[in-house]
Structures are given as C-alpha cells and as structure tokens.
Design an enzyme around this catalytic site. Structure first.
Site, PDB file in Angstrom:
ATOM      1  N   ILE A  67       0.885  -1.166   0.000  1.00 13.11           N
ATOM      2  CA  ILE A  67       0.000   0.000   0.000  1.00 13.11           C
ATOM      3  C   ILE A  67       0.922   1.214   0.000  1.00 13.11           C
ATOM      4  CG2 ILE A  67      -0.204  -0.125   2.535  1.00 13.11           C
ATOM      5  CD1 ILE A  67      -2.926   1.175   2.338  1.00 13.11           C
ATOM      6  N   SER A  68       0.709   2.133  -0.936  1.00 17.25           N
ATOM      7  CA  SER A  68       1.600   3.284  -1.076  1.00 17.25           C
ATOM      8  C   SER A  68       1.527   4.198   0.143  1.00 17.25           C
ATOM      9  CB  SER A  68       1.228   4.092  -2.324  1.00 17.25           C
ATOM     10  OG  SER A  68       1.457   3.352  -3.489  1.00 17.25           O
TER      11      SER A  68
END
Length: 217
Positions: A67-68
């Site tokens: 997840i960025s």
C-alpha cells in the site's frame, strides 16, 4: 466503536495529524486532503500493522504488493485532479483498494483493474465496508485498460511501467490526465496530459513502485 472509526493510533486525531503532515509536504488541494481524511487507511492493512497505518510509509499487503505511502497517494490524486472535478477515472492496480477509495471521493465514477485475484477479493470487501457505490472493479491485465468504457478523464497507474502504455494513452480523453511511474532502474512519477493532437509528458519526482506486469493471476 467500529473498526472504521479507529482508536488510539488509528483514531480521527491520528488521521488529522496525517493531513497536517501532507500540508507540510506540499499537498494543497483541499478536495484531496478531505478525501484522505475521510478514508480510514488502517482497515486496508493487516491488523498487526494498523498502528502504523498513518505513518508516511509504504506497508506490505501480502502477495509481494504494498500500500503506497499517504504522500504518494495524495500527490498522485492531486496531479490527476489538476484542480478540476473528475468524471470517469481508470485505475490500473487496485491492490488493497486504498487509492481506489480515495479516488471514489474525488471522481464521479472509478473503474479499477487488478491482476491478482486474491487482492481484488480483499479490495471488494473494503469497498463493501465503506459502502462505496461509484467503484467498479475487474480482474484482468491493466495494460489493456477498458476500451469498452473509455475515454477517461483521468488514468492513474499504481505500478511502475518501463514505458508509457500505448493502449492506455489511447483511452485518455482529450483534456484528460494520466499519472504513472515510469522507468526501469529508477522510476519517475510522470504526468501525461492529452491535448488536441498531442500528449504532453512531464517528469516530476522519483518514486518506487512494484513493477507493472502483464497477465492476470
């Protein structure tokens, strides 16, 4: 208290600190900041990592995907908007669904493609939990886009491409924007604007994403 509300390190106050940090990092679009505040990032990560959900770091979500970090999500969303309301948006790489959920707050319709089936199942569960009505997802190869639904006002690619995908460029509406990490050894966050008769490409800042792969699994 529901999991959406969060407690302690996943509370509203913690989310507000994240927004303050995003402002300090240069995010100016109030619509994007409101979307980031509204979406509970902690539900998208494993429970053991929930206390780190609002730190400015990428976190593992399984299957060699991440997840960025919040800054990158906010920056890409701000670039995609360009200060304008978004109608139809295409996302390549649903992942856990966090970026998708943020997009759902700033666009009329969000179409998202994920090549890894178990990730897409997780993302769908998150969308149900958040009661998102304007998100449609597909299991498939993101390189193909969705020609049957194009053109799109915005296309966002959340995996690193070695080059600009021709098929996706074709699916961008005139006046539309694509935000995509491009590069092999080093990736550059790139903004592509479709103008009448040409595409304008601007390299912005170094980023690090998992590679954009072909095929669906």
């Amino acid at each position: 208290m529901s999991a959406l509300a969060g407690i302690g390190m996943t509370s509203q106050r913690t989310r507000e600190r994240m927004i303050a940090r995003l402002r300090e990092q240069g995010i100016k679009d109030e619509v994007v900041l409101a979307a980031m505040l509204a979406v509970p990032r902690h539900i998208f990560v494993e429970e053991a990592l929930a206390s780190r959900a609002y730190e400015d770091v990428a976190l593992p979500i399984g299957l060699n995907q991440t997840i960025s970090q919040p800054y990158v999500v906010a920056r890409m969303t701000e670039l995609l908007r360009g200060g304008k309301n978004l109608g139809r948006v295409l996302e390549i790489g649903t992942g856990c669904g966090y970026q998708t959920s943020v997009l759902s707050k700033v666009a009329s319709e969000v179409f998202s493609i994920e090549r890894i089936a178990p990730l897409l199942t997780k993302a769908k569960n998150h969308f149900r939990e958040l009661k998102l009505r304007n998100v449609k997802v597909k299991h498939g190869d993101g390189n193909d886009g969705l020609p049957e639904i194009a053109p799109f006002d915005g296309i966002i690619v959340t995996a690193g491409a070695t080059h600009l995908p021709e098929e996706l460029l074709r699916q961008l509406a005139v006046g539309g924007r694509m935000v995509i990490p491009v590069g092999s050894a080093e990736q550059m966050l790139t903004l592509v604007e479709r103008l009448p008769g040409e595409y304008r490409k601007t390299g912005l800042e170094a980023v690090k994403f998992v590679p954009l792969l072909s095929g669906a699994v």
